[in-house]
Motif scaffolding. Sequence first.
Motif, mmCIF file in Angstrom:
data_model
loop_
_atom_site.group_PDB
_atom_site.id
_atom_site.type_symbol
_atom_site.label_atom_id
_atom_site.label_comp_id
_atom_site.label_asym_id
_atom_site.label_seq_id
_atom_site.Cartn_x
_atom_site.Cartn_y
_atom_site.Cartn_z
ATOM 1 N N PHE A 20 0.846 -1.189 0.000
ATOM 2 C CA PHE A 20 0.000 0.000 0.000
ATOM 3 C C PHE A 20 0.886 1.245 0.000
ATOM 4 C CE2 PHE A 20 -2.846 -3.129 2.074
ATOM 5 C CZ PHE A 20 -3.950 -3.000 1.241
ATOM 6 N N PRO A 21 0.365 2.359 -0.476
ATOM 7 C CA PRO A 21 1.141 3.608 -0.416
ATOM 8 C C PRO A 21 1.546 3.915 1.021
ATOM 9 C CG PRO A 21 -0.815 3.900 -1.778
ATOM 10 C CD PRO A 21 -0.952 2.567 -1.113
ATOM 11 N N ARG A 22 2.706 4.537 1.181
ATOM 12 C CA ARG A 22 3.228 4.793 2.525
ATOM 13 C C ARG A 22 3.372 6.275 2.833
ATOM 14 N NH1 ARG A 22 8.606 1.408 3.032
ATOM 15 N NH2 ARG A 22 8.565 2.494 5.053
ATOM 16 N N GLU A 23 3.038 7.128 1.873
ATOM 17 C CA GLU A 23 3.219 8.556 2.136
ATOM 18 C C GLU A 23 2.362 9.397 1.206
ATOM 19 O OE1 GLU A 23 7.229 8.934 -0.680
ATOM 20 O OE2 GLU A 23 7.402 9.018 1.497
ATOM 21 N N GLY A 24 2.210 10.664 1.579
ATOM 22 C CA GLY A 24 1.602 11.669 0.723
ATOM 23 C C GLY A 24 0.133 11.473 0.400
ATOM 24 N N SER A 25 -0.264 12.084 -0.695
ATOM 25 C CA SER A 25 -1.667 12.109 -1.110
ATOM 26 C C SER A 25 -2.204 10.726 -1.437
ATOM 27 C CB SER A 25 -1.832 13.038 -2.320
ATOM 28 O OG SER A 25 -1.466 14.359 -1.993
ATOM 29 N N GLU A 26 -1.350 9.852 -1.949
ATOM 30 C CA GLU A 26 -1.798 8.494 -2.281
ATOM 31 C C GLU A 26 -2.231 7.751 -1.021
ATOM 32 O OE1 GLU A 26 1.147 6.409 -4.466
ATOM 33 O OE2 GLU A 26 0.844 7.554 -6.326
ATOM 34 N N LEU A 27 -1.430 7.854 0.039
ATOM 35 C CA LEU A 27 -1.780 7.210 1.305
ATOM 36 C C LEU A 27 -3.065 7.811 1.866
ATOM 37 C CD1 LEU A 27 -1.263 5.412 3.751
ATOM 38 C CD2 LEU A 27 0.293 7.167 4.624
ATOM 39 N N PHE A 28 -3.195 9.123 1.787
ATOM 40 C CA PHE A 28 -4.404 9.805 2.257
ATOM 41 C C PHE A 28 -5.639 9.269 1.540
ATOM 42 C CE2 PHE A 28 -7.379 13.282 1.153
ATOM 43 C CZ PHE A 28 -7.926 13.502 2.406
ATOM 44 N N LEU A 29 -5.579 9.165 0.225
ATOM 45 C CA LEU A 29 -6.722 8.721 -0.557
ATOM 46 C C LEU A 29 -7.042 7.251 -0.304
ATOM 47 C CD1 LEU A 29 -8.825 9.438 -2.693
ATOM 48 C CD2 LEU A 29 -7.152 8.842 -4.457
ATOM 49 N N VAL A 30 -6.012 6.406 -0.264
ATOM 50 C CA VAL A 30 -6.222 4.976 -0.048
ATOM 51 C C VAL A 30 -6.831 4.719 1.328
ATOM 52 C CG1 VAL A 30 -5.035 2.773 0.326
ATOM 53 C CG2 VAL A 30 -4.478 4.160 -1.665
ATOM 54 N N SER A 31 -6.332 5.407 2.349
ATOM 55 C CA SER A 31 -6.865 5.195 3.698
ATOM 56 C C SER A 31 -8.307 5.663 3.810
ATOM 57 C CB SER A 31 -5.986 5.912 4.732
ATOM 58 O OG SER A 31 -5.896 7.296 4.460
ATOM 59 N N ALA A 32 -8.653 6.746 3.114
ATOM 60 C CA ALA A 32 -10.037 7.229 3.134
ATOM 61 C C ALA A 32 -10.968 6.252 2.423
ATOM 62 C CB ALA A 32 -10.118 8.609 2.485
ATOM 63 N N VAL A 33 -10.510 5.710 1.292
ATOM 64 C CA VAL A 33 -11.331 4.772 0.519
ATOM 65 C C VAL A 33 -11.483 3.445 1.262
ATOM 66 C CG1 VAL A 33 -11.442 3.406 -1.602
ATOM 67 C CG2 VAL A 33 -10.791 5.823 -1.703
ATOM 68 N N LEU A 34 -10.395 2.934 1.837
ATOM 69 C CA LEU A 34 -10.474 1.682 2.590
ATOM 70 C C LEU A 34 -11.412 1.812 3.783
ATOM 71 C CD1 LEU A 34 -6.773 0.372 2.625
ATOM 72 C CD2 LEU A 34 -8.702 -0.486 1.295
ATOM 73 N N SER A 35 -11.452 2.997 4.375
ATOM 74 C CA SER A 35 -12.363 3.222 5.496
ATOM 75 C C SER A 35 -13.814 3.076 5.065
ATOM 76 C CB SER A 35 -12.141 4.623 6.088
ATOM 77 O OG SER A 35 -10.837 4.765 6.607
ATOM 78 N N GLN A 36 -14.104 3.416 3.826
ATOM 79 C CA GLN A 36 -15.462 3.280 3.307
ATOM 80 C C GLN A 36 -15.849 1.817 3.112
ATOM 81 O OE1 GLN A 36 -17.515 6.249 2.710
ATOM 82 N NE2 GLN A 36 -15.808 6.710 4.067
ATOM 83 N N LEU A 37 -14.841 0.967 2.958
ATOM 84 C CA LEU A 37 -15.103 -0.445 2.691
ATOM 85 C C LEU A 37 -15.284 -1.261 3.963
ATOM 86 C CD1 LEU A 37 -12.539 -1.065 -0.201
ATOM 87 C CD2 LEU A 37 -14.975 -0.499 -0.386
ATOM 88 N N PHE A 38 -14.442 -0.994 4.981
ATOM 89 C CA PHE A 38 -14.561 -1.802 6.199
ATOM 90 C C PHE A 38 -14.209 -1.027 7.467
ATOM 91 C CE2 PHE A 38 -10.781 -3.168 3.732
ATOM 92 C CZ PHE A 38 -9.777 -2.546 4.475
ATOM 93 N N SER A 39 -14.499 0.261 7.492
ATOM 94 C CA SER A 39 -14.370 1.103 8.678
ATOM 95 C C SER A 39 -12.935 1.616 8.857
ATOM 96 C CB SER A 39 -14.834 0.353 9.932
ATOM 97 O OG SER A 39 -15.002 1.249 11.009
ATOM 98 N N ASN A 40 -12.811 2.768 9.538
ATOM 99 C CA ASN A 40 -11.510 3.428 9.609
ATOM 100 C C ASN A 40 -10.531 2.776 10.584
ATOM 101 O OD1 ASN A 40 -12.945 4.273 11.865
ATOM 102 N ND2 ASN A 40 -12.685 6.454 11.493
ATOM 103 N N VAL A 41 -11.014 2.134 11.636
ATOM 104 C CA VAL A 41 -10.090 1.461 12.560
ATOM 105 C C VAL A 41 -9.415 0.266 11.893
ATOM 106 C CG1 VAL A 41 -9.883 0.197 14.728
ATOM 107 C CG2 VAL A 41 -11.249 2.283 14.632
#
Length: 206
Positions: free
Chosen positions: A115-136
């Motif tokens: 998975f991305p480890r920095e910058g805008s890519e990490l921000f976007l991936v973490s936000a999208v993954l949170s939509q799939l199975f929650s942010n924790v």
Amino acid sequence: MEFTSSMLPFVSLWLAVLFAFALRIKDRGLSTEWVPSVTLKKALLGVSLVSLIADVLLIRTGRPALALMFTSLAFLLVGREVLRKFDWALVLTFVFIFVDFNELAFLLKDAGLQFPREGSELFLVSAVLSQLFSNVPATVLLLAGKPEWLPLSLGVNVGGNGFVIGSLANLIALRIARVSVKDFHRISIPYFSVTLLLSGVLLALF
């Protein structure tokens, strides 16, 4: 202090957007009759504050088992009703989330998935993954790659909005406030879209 100062501009932005959304909401006949009355129990408040401080200190010094024993004993002596009314299912859900998704993260890492480890890519991936199975769970999954903390924190915070599954807190709030999922999404999805866009722009400027 580093965490607070770094997050402050983004949290201020989110609050400003939330306030703008609130101004658009007309009177929908919402009632506070469902809100239960609150009685302050000073002894319970005192033991809760002492337990919180003790737990933080014990856990930070590597003694989590002692923290659990101290807290359990304190509430057995002062506030047994807390233990009886405790939402054990919710706690076990968090336990299994950390165990399962931590293991999943290492399995994916061993399989070569990065998975991305920095910058805008990490921000976007973490936000999208949170939509799939929650942010924790998304946080636990991404932590295995030792990512930059700020884009990850921003992404999962923004990701807690949007779909109701974005955060377990949403599910708890809906259960308590008796708000329909449809009404929740009517506000949360546009709010998520706006904050995702504006936060991404602000992050790119940092």
